[in-house]
Design an enzyme around this catalytic site. Structure first.
Site, PDB file in Angstrom:
ATOM      1  N   LYS A  64       9.610   1.271  75.997  1.00 40.65           N
ATOM      2  CA  LYS A  64       9.928   0.314  77.068  1.00 40.65           C
ATOM      3  C   LYS A  64       9.447  -1.087  76.677  1.00 40.65           C
ATOM      4  CE  LYS A  64       7.856   2.816  80.284  1.00 40.65           C
ATOM      5  NZ  LYS A  64       7.528   4.012  79.470  1.00 40.65           N
ATOM      6  N   THR A  65       8.204  -1.165  76.218  1.00 38.81           N
ATOM      7  CA  THR A  65       7.670  -2.456  75.793  1.00 38.81           C
ATOM      8  C   THR A  65       8.428  -2.980  74.575  1.00 38.81           C
ATOM      9  OG1 THR A  65       5.525  -1.762  76.630  1.00 38.81           O
ATOM     10  CG2 THR A  65       5.546  -3.693  75.193  1.00 38.81           C
ATOM     11  N   ASP A 109       5.000  -4.649  83.315  1.00 39.80           N
ATOM     12  CA  ASP A 109       4.785  -3.243  82.988  1.00 39.80           C
ATOM     13  C   ASP A 109       4.215  -2.549  84.233  1.00 39.80           C
ATOM     14  OD1 ASP A 109       4.757  -1.004  81.430  1.00 39.80           O
ATOM     15  OD2 ASP A 109       3.061  -1.598  80.184  1.00 39.80           O
ATOM     16  N   THR A 158       6.816   4.314  84.629  1.00 43.09           N
ATOM     17  CA  THR A 158       6.853   5.728  84.273  1.00 43.09           C
ATOM     18  C   THR A 158       7.347   6.539  85.469  1.00 43.09           C
ATOM     19  OG1 THR A 158       4.525   5.724  84.883  1.00 43.09           O
ATOM     20  CG2 THR A 158       5.031   5.699  82.541  1.00 43.09           C
ATOM     21  N   ARG A 217       5.247   6.401  69.957  1.00 46.27           N
ATOM     22  CA  ARG A 217       3.866   5.910  69.933  1.00 46.27           C
ATOM     23  C   ARG A 217       2.920   6.977  69.379  1.00 46.27           C
ATOM     24  NH1 ARG A 217       1.283   4.428  75.340  1.00 46.27           N
ATOM     25  NH2 ARG A 217       2.653   2.609  75.366  1.00 46.27           N
TER      26      ARG A 217
HETATM   27  P1  ATP Z   1       4.533   1.881  77.668  1.00 43.49           P
HETATM   28  O1  ATP Z   1       5.439   2.532  78.637  1.00 43.49           O
HETATM   29  O2  ATP Z   1       3.129   2.392  77.766  1.00 43.49           O
HETATM   30  O3  ATP Z   1       4.642   0.390  77.682  1.00 43.49           O
HETATM   31  P2  ATP Z   1       6.399   2.046  75.655  1.00 43.49           P
HETATM   32  O4  ATP Z   1       7.325   3.122  76.116  1.00 43.49           O
HETATM   33  O5  ATP Z   1       6.767   0.679  75.993  1.00 43.49           O
HETATM   34  O6  ATP Z   1       4.985   2.349  76.226  1.00 43.49           O
HETATM   35  P3  ATP Z   1       6.098   1.030  73.044  1.00 43.49           P
HETATM   36  O7  ATP Z   1       4.736   0.401  73.169  1.00 43.49           O
HETATM   37  O8  ATP Z   1       7.257   0.156  73.168  1.00 43.49           O
HETATM   38  O9  ATP Z   1       6.206   2.205  74.093  1.00 43.49           O
HETATM   39  O10 ATP Z   1       6.221   1.822  71.677  1.00 43.49           O
HETATM   40  C1  ATP Z   1       5.105   2.087  70.879  1.00 43.49           C
HETATM   41  C2  ATP Z   1       5.420   1.965  69.401  1.00 43.49           C
HETATM   42  O11 ATP Z   1       6.392   2.938  69.024  1.00 43.49           O
HETATM   43  C3  ATP Z   1       6.034   0.632  68.971  1.00 43.49           C
HETATM   44  O12 ATP Z   1       5.070  -0.274  68.519  1.00 43.49           O
HETATM   45  C4  ATP Z   1       6.956   0.990  67.815  1.00 43.49           C
HETATM   46  O13 ATP Z   1       6.259   0.967  66.584  1.00 43.49           O
HETATM   47  C5  ATP Z   1       7.326   2.403  68.101  1.00 43.49           C
HETATM   48  N1  ATP Z   1       8.659   2.503  68.668  1.00 43.49           N
HETATM   49  C6  ATP Z   1       8.945   2.729  69.959  1.00 43.49           C
HETATM   50  N2  ATP Z   1      10.261   2.849  70.128  1.00 43.49           N
HETATM   51  C7  ATP Z   1      10.819   2.676  68.931  1.00 43.49           C
HETATM   52  C8  ATP Z   1      12.157   2.701  68.453  1.00 43.49           C
HETATM   53  N3  ATP Z   1      13.181   2.967  69.273  1.00 43.49           N
HETATM   54  N4  ATP Z   1      12.383   2.473  67.151  1.00 43.49           N
HETATM   55  C9  ATP Z   1      11.361   2.245  66.326  1.00 43.49           C
HETATM   56  N5  ATP Z   1      10.073   2.235  66.709  1.00 43.49           N
HETATM   57  C10 ATP Z   1       9.800   2.444  67.984  1.00 43.49           C
END
Ligand code: ATP
Length: 334
Positions: A64-65, A109, A158, A217
């Site tokens: 998401k981030t 977030d 979430t 992650r």
């Molecule tokens: P949160 O909900 O806690 O914010 P998130 O779902 O936003 O977590 P991210 O922080 O965006 O998760 O992802 C964590 C790490 O996973 C990123 O730094 C990246 O390295 C990797 N990542 C996530 N999604 C992808 C993707 N689609 N392709 C490549 N790498 C990814």
């Protein structure tokens, strides 16, 4: 004045930022979502309008981030980030709203944790790029309206079920992020190992991927641990054998379940006879917040059918018993 402290999470955050894709074409998996966002970005540029507000939902660590940081790069605009819990009152939003640039992105977030007063304050900002500020109190109170730059709100949650209806309706796009396939996670492991200058075999990437709970992650943190292990105990190259040894040592089992997952399943089976049991009771016994259980632990266990949800609570499935090396209960004869 804010005091900046550094905590144990900071190192991980720095790594996350370094490994994060910068553009949509670097995003691995989530193809449908990425394609729709590509269209929205192209339209926004051609029509010279800000991107419509977007809501991302799904379990933590699925990107998401990542999407929220990629979009301003694609649009060539700036990004501001905050989170629901940091916005206790409307005034907490003001610095962000007054710092907006035309077409820029404000990322919130955990938007489901924003209090109702802040939610209501943000509605006119989302709809008409305007906020109403109340000055003074009682009889002498008056409201002044302030015009904002046209911007895009990106919300991440979430729990989209916990967002109010009016809030949800104000987002033009709703994108749900799902768990990643083993092949997608293996690609992420390979790409990120290269970014970290670490040699990795394709078999090792697959092993990491199989043991990463469908979550990028988690794959990143398993990769970091395995990389340290390879450097300390071997010549630095991550082979399948090295990956196995590293993950075994980290107490990640062959199915990718970690200590908390197993604790959850053990408690459900040994203490509650396999359920049904409520998440609150489980959380109290394991000594974790029930939010951690339902947001971080359960989504993967549900999707992989280790557990199911019934009206009376969580129930262990046969796969949970075999993951713990136990025999499932024999159904009682009728
Ligand atoms: P949160 O909900 O806690 O914010 P998130 O779902 O936003 O977590 P991210 O922080 O965006 O998760 O992802 C964590 C790490 O996973 C990123 O730094 C990246 O390295 C990797 N990542 C996530 N999604 C992808 C993707 N689609 N392709 C490549 N790498 C990814």
């Amino acid at each position: 004045e804010k005091v900046i402290t550094s905590g144990p999470g900071d190192e991980q955050k720095k790594h996350d930022a370094a490994l994060r894709p910068k553009l949509l074409k670097e995003v691995i998996g989530q193809r449908k979502v990425a394609e729709r966002l590509e269209i929205a970005v192209r339209a926004s540029k051609k029509l010279n309008e800000p991107l419509g507000h977007i809501l991302f939902d799904g379990p933590p660590g699925l990107g998401k981030t990542t999407f929220a940081t990629v979009l301003p790069n694609e649009l060539g605009t700036s990004l501001q980030m905050t989170s629901g819990p940091a916005l206790a009152k409307p005034a907490d939003l003001l610095p962000f709203l007054t710092n907006l640039e035309e077409g820029s992105v404000l990322f919130i977030d955990e938007i489901h944790r924003m209090p109702r007063v802040v939610e209501e304050f943000i509605y006119p900002a989302m709809e008409d790029f305007r906020i109403d500020i109340v000055l003074g109190e009682g009889m002498s109170a008056r409201t002044i309206s302030m015009t904002l730059k046209r911007f895009t709100l990106i919300g991440a949650t979430t729990r989209s079920g916990m967002l109010s209806g009016p809030m949800r309706d104000r987002f033009k796009m709703h994108e749900h992020l799902e768990f990643y396939s083993v092949d997608e996670l293996a690609t992420i492991a390979t790409v990120n190992a290269a970014k970290l200058n670490t040699p990795i075999t394709s078999q090792a990437s697959l092993e990491l991927a199989r043991r990463s709970r469908g979550t990028p992650r988690v794959a990143n943190s398993r990769l970091h641990w395995t990389r340290s292990f390879a450097a300390a105990q071997h010549d630095g190259t991550i082979t399948e054998e090295v990956a196995r040894a590293a993950l075994d040592m980290a107490e990640v089992d062959r199915d990718g379940l970690d200590k908390n997952d197993r604790k959850y399943l053990e408690t459900l089976i040994d203490l509650y006879g396999g359920g049904p049991t409520g998440v609150e009771a489980l959380a109290a016994t394991i000594n974790l917040a029930s939010d951690t259980l339902s947001d971080e632990i359960e989504p993967y266990l549900l999707r992989e059918q280790y557990i199911t949800r019934s009206p009376r609570g969580r129930v262990a499935m046969p796969r949970a018993y075999s993951a713990l090396g136990k025999l499932p209960p024999v159904p009682k004869p009728k």
